[in-house]
Structure formats: structure tokens, C-alpha cells
Design an enzyme around this catalytic site. Sequence first.
Site, short mmCIF file in Angstrom:
data_model
loop_
_atom_site.label_atom_id
_atom_site.label_comp_id
_atom_site.label_asym_id
_atom_site.label_seq_id
_atom_site.Cartn_x
_atom_site.Cartn_y
_atom_site.Cartn_z
CD GLU A 483 -2.83 -1.38 2.46
OE1 GLU A 483 -2.49 -0.77 3.44
OE2 GLU A 483 -3.85 -2.18 2.05
CD GLU A 549 -4.31 -5.90 1.43
OE1 GLU A 549 -5.07 -5.44 2.13
OE2 GLU A 549 -2.94 -5.78 1.63
#
Length: 878
Positions: A483, A549
Site C-alpha cells: 500500500e 485485498e
Amino acid sequence: MSLKFLVVKTCVFLLFSIHIAQAQNRYELNSDWFCNPIKETKANGYQLSKTSYKLKKWMPATVPGTVLTTLLNNEEIPDPFYGMNNEKIKDIYDTGREYYTYWFVKDFKESAKSGEQVWLNFRGINYSVDVFINGEKVNKELFKGMYLRKQFNITKLLAANGENRLAVLVHPADAVGNPNGGQGGDGTIAKGVALQYTAGWDWIQPVRDRNTGIWDKVFIEKTQAVNLKNPHIVTLVPGKRTPGTEQKPATIQVSAELQNTQATPISGTLQYELDGKTISSPVTLSANEIKEISLPDFTLENPKLWWPNGYGEQNLYDLDLKFSINGTVSDSEKLSIGVREIQTSWNEHTRSKQIAVNGQKLFIKGGNWIISDAMLRFSQARYDAEIRFHRDMNLNLIRIWGGALPERPEFYESCDKYGLLVIQDFWMSGDCNGRWVDPMKKEDQWTRRQYPDDHELFIQSATDAVKMLRNYASLAIWCGGNEITPPADILSALKDSILPKYDNTRWFIDYSNSDEMSYNFKGGNGDGPYGIQNIHNFWEERTWPFNSEIGSIGTGDAVSLKRFLPKENQVIPQELEGTEKVEDKVWSYHKYIDYANFLEPYGTPTDMEDFATKAQLVNYNQYRGLIEGFSSHMWDWYTGVIIWKTQNPWTALRGQMYDYYLDPNACLYGLRSGSEPIHAMYDPVKHNIMIANNSFEQQHDLMLRLTAYDMEGNSKLITQVFNYIEPSSVRQIMSVERYIEELGTENGIFLSVQLLDVNQELVSDNFYWLPDATGNYSGLQSLKKTSLTAEAKKTSATQIELILTVPEENTVAFFNRISLIDTKTGERLLPTFFSDNYVSVTPGGKKKITLSYDKLKTTSAQIEIEGWNVPKQMLDIN
């Protein structure tokens, strides 16, 4: 019952195996180590490393292992994975680093014959060390870095009589972080190049020693004058290939580093053998030179290609690479390689990357992986079991999350074996490395953005990880971080220097939810959502086109829960309003995600056992619905999805297909069903029947058979019709809305959706339970008890065949959990692998299930079967 007892008793996974790619003469130092805390050790390394120094009252040490592992194995601390025991262990942030600074000592026999070189190899130490042998210091400078391999030439340090002592002083990380409840605690754990999760995350509590120790393998290796290291194998497979057919040639490119240990030039031959052919090249090395040598390209005729799970065989070749001087082998490496090529391209329609292997595009169905064990108790056996579970879920990819580590070679060996592609993150996270404002963090975003403190160490570690892992067929993608991208200079080193030079055949993603991977048209983080969802959402709400995710629940059944929940905490979890926590502190401590009101349609749970049973129904539907929803939109909305997450490295109560003890729950089998390579499925939103084809071949003459069953067991054949479907595609077949409304309004119905081939063999077998008109499973709540006939027989030293049948006049035997039981202890035998589980058998129907357990030959076992409306029974095995 303690976790330590269970792991040793049921899994025996603390035995460490030797890596497949072995040097000519190498062995592991993995026993008879001793340790002592530095604060209780008066002698220095020069004294400790002499065999004459007596190790009085020193504790047996676990190597490979961490300080915490050693303390646990010596019963100095309670099991941190059980109940609230982790709170009883002192945290390094409170004690100071010296508390977990330890000496590790090992005596070993070794001597060097004339011309031999003896090397001491460390594959991983956390975090900084000084090394001594026989009263001499080995490393001139402090050896720092959790992910760096280190090799020392110890030939001249060996004792004349062959009796040697190795002493290693291991210091914890410089910044251990405050475990204040944030993601990675206060974030300062990321100042080092190491595991970020050890300061705590939303799925784990802090690891008290931050994994300090000699955590990976230690080897002694013997060579002659030239040391061969870091071989590099590249396989080029041009064009579009089809599994199982005659293949056009592939190109094999091989290189390796050669180190001349002598003060004079050396000439010799570098060569390898592959598929019965020998490829060689003469080499001359200058005095003390380290040089990378490339061999001529080799054309491999009609190669046996390596394919991901579900698409073809995982063929592997043995490659014997060696350097010889005047016909005598100086050093060699034996490798196992898969011939394949990874390709990526941008899908303009979905606005996301798509992945191809050997020219064939794959719809990615993946799982996010944290680490095998939070205390770094790794083994080939445990890796094999976990990757096998992922294979059994019909997944084709695993992503290794960036807050963990470069996974071990043994992990990749299992992925090569079972056909799981891998995305390997480098060691950054948006939480610790400054992507967001976070009041839990000690330092501001600008400061955290430049973590780690030592950029050069990160770059060195990344280079070494690439060299260690690049030969595995399963490794498909490198990712800059979780991320967030690494800082600019590290990112530039990865993209412009390290990967082009050392591994230029794989895709590099700058970070895990980057627009480069998946265009983030919705804003936000580019991944998620997390937590339990209405199954309709997976079908009708479009998310990111390659979702890195997306997560949900994953509580195990009552047997699993009782392994780590004390008796007084074996309760129904009650949510605390306005929080993510529940009333019971142990459930909260183990990071339970609430099921909200999803259990209520099955009836309000009466106790923990009832709660856990109903949770499995929700688990099964949740993950089947997730993967079916994404598959229904493949190549239209999506090119792939990666579930957050498929496993836990400790006793967590969220996001897992099997628990820490390797005991599967219904998530695994719901996902397995929904991920079938060729799969017929029911759309709960539009009430359509669809077929998904994940193979590379058109499927002809597939018989679709739809059958509805009421709660009494009466059946109605809705249709039985032939169909076909194009390769790698999804197709809508028909609507069943009218039948659902007619048959299921009052009590709900069962819906069997099957595909049969021309030999009338089942290709896809999908069994749904649908609610009544109010959304409740009223029919299930009043479902009559029924009998289930079972027969079991051993078919090999590791396999059992189980046949389940139900009389014609009975109702459905619904949702039966099958377990393999040790007859002496009554405990489940783990890991056991099932061809299917949580199965339902229709009236007059039959189910054949295969159970696999490696130690069946030496274990007295029975099969336990218990279903929603089937009483528990114990079955002897013929």
C-alpha cells in the site's frame, strides 16, 4: 491444552529439512546449541568461543529459532498463542534491548583437507551479530540486517584437532517499537529492515522479542579453491503454448558467480547438465576475483513446461551446475527448475493488468499470505501442508504481504511443486511507512516516509533476496511494498538497477494497490472491503479490477476454538456497541471479527459449539460467494482477486481457511467449490445459472443438471441439458427465478448444480441452501434428523476412500464435517487433506471422499462424521 504440546504432538513440524539446491558438500548446524542472556554472561566472545570455556547452566537453544522460541521450548514462558498468555511475557519495549540480547554457542567437528575451503553460512539473523570461532572474531564489522545472507571463509580459523566452537552474539533491532495497539505499534519498528508485524497489527498481538535470534538456517559448506554461488536460471518460452502437447523449443540461460579464494589465477570449466545434455564454457579467474559467468544459451527441445495450478502439470527439471578444475569438481549446485515464462499486459477493458504464463492468460484467484509462523518456526513439512491447502482451494496465486519477509526457499519449493504463482512484496507498509495520518504513530508522515533509517541496508537486502529467490518458477511478480512505494532512492534502485541486473524477466509493481496494477476508479485505497458482506455484494457491486485485498471472517469450529480459548472464555462472542471488539477479552485479544447478524437466519446460537457450527455455514457461503461473484465478471470487470487473507501465523479469529494448527474450516471448502476450474454456479441476485471455464480449452458436451430438493427430501429435476463454453470465459445459461419462487418461498430449498462430462463423470458439483421468502433458513431449523451410511477403506499407506450414502426415502444429510481421529487420544490428526468436506448427500445419492494423512501407516485412526441433521458417528477404517 498448550499450543506447544499440540504442535509437537499433531504436526511434528520443528524438524528442519535441507534446501533442495544443495552445494557439493554442505550440512546444517541445527542441534546442540546453547544460549545465555548477555546480562548473565561475564565472558566475552573471544573467551566463549574456546572449547575450554565451560557452559555452566547454559540453556539448550533452538536454532534455527528465536529467543522466544528457545524460552518456550525450555518452559521459561507460557505459550503466547494460548488465551492471554502473551500478556505474561515481558515486552522488549519495556525491558530494553539487552533483556533479549543472547549469546548462542555451538560446538562442531570440522577440519579442512589440503586445498579445501570451509565456509560458515547464515541464511538469516535478527538483527545484528558478532561472530567468533575458536577465540577469533570472524566478522570485521558488525553484521546487521535480518534479511541478509552472510558467508564467512573460516578455513584458517578451524582448530587443528577438528574440535571447534562457534559463538554468536545476537542483538535485537535498534528500534523495537512501542506496541501501542496501532498497525505496527508506534511505527518505529519500520526504522529497521525487518518484520513490521512484530509490534502488533489488527490480526496479531505483539511478538515480545520482535523475533530476535538466529532465525534461519546455519550451514557449513566445503568447496575447493573456487566457490560457486548465486546461480541464475532464466527460461524463455516464446509464443502461446498449450499444456499436454508437443512443444516448440524453449531457451535456457544460465549464469553464476565464481569466487577464486586463491592469490593466484585459476582456470577451469563451468558447466551444467540438463535433459541429458552438457553445456560448458572455459573460465579463467584472476587472483581473489569474484566474477559472474554466463554460459551459452541452450535450446531445450520439446520442453516439459511448468504450469500454474489448474492449468497443467508442474514439471520440474534437475539441473546440476558445477565448476571443475582439471576435471575435479571445485563446487556445485543442484537445482530444480520449472521451464515457463511469465508475461503481463494491460487489459484496456477492465483497466487492470492481466497475467499470462507461457502465453496463456490466467484469471487470478489468489490468497494473501502473512508468514507461516509468527515465531518463525519454519519447516518444509509445514510449508508443504499450507501450500497444499492453497492448491486444494483451487487458487493459482499467493501474495506475500509486505510487513513480513522474503519467504524462505522451502516455501517456494512447495509453490513450485503445487503450482502457486507468487507475488513477493518488499518490506514496506502504508501504515508504518507514512501513507496516512495516524495518531498512533510516534513520528510524522514526512519522517516515516523515509523509513528505514539505513536505505543502503534495504538495497543490499533486496539484492540478496532477489538472488536467493529468482530461480523459482512460482515467483511471478515483485512488489515494492504494501500500500505504499518505497522511498524514491530505494524505488529507483529496485526498478532501475537491482531487478534489471539480477532478474529482468518478472513484472515489478511499485506497490500493492497501485493504479499500475488496477485502476482505482472508486478512490480510497484501491483494495478491500474487509469483513463479512452480503453475498449479493460480490455479484452486483463492482470493486477494483484487480483487487489485491478483499477480506472476510474465518472463525474455526468448536474443536479449533477449544485449543486456545480457556474454558471460561468458551462463550458466544457479544459485540461491544460502536467498537470492533467483543465483551470477552480473549476473543478480542485474538482479533475476532464479528459475524454481525449473519448467524441469526439459522437460529440464535445457544452456546459456543452452536455458534461455531452456524459460523461454518456462513464461512462456506461467504467464500464461495466471493469467488463466484468475481468469477462471474472475469475479463469484464476483473482480471483477478486476492483474498485477505487465507491463513494466520498464530491463533487469530479472523480471515483464515484453516487455523494455526492446520485444521481446515468451512471457508476452505466453500472457496474450493467456488473456485473449481470448470464450475457451474447460481447467481443469488439475478437467479441465473452460469458456467465459468478457467481452462485453456473449449469445453464441449457438458451436461448441466439442476435439481431442487425440499426439506422432506423430495426432488424436482429443473433441467438436464448439454452446453459448451469457450476457453477462459464465463457464460450465462438460464434463469431459475421461477423455480425458486415456486419451490422455496415457505421453507427454502436445496439446489444441486452439477456438470457432467460425456462419460457421465462429475466435473462440477455445487450444492446451495436457499432461504425462505423472509431470508431465514426456517427449513434448516426444522430439518428432520436422518441417517448417513458410511464405509471407509485404506487405498494406500497415506490415503483413505470414504463412501457416504443416504437412503432414497430420507431427506438430505446436510453439511457433514469429516475428521480423521487418533483412536488413542481422541484428537484430530493434523494436517489431514480432504478431497471435499462439509458435504451434503441427497436422498439416494452417494459421495466419494478421499482423505490423505502422511502418517496413516503408523497411526491408529477412525473417521468422525457429524452433520447439521446427522448424529455424530465414529467409523472404523477397513
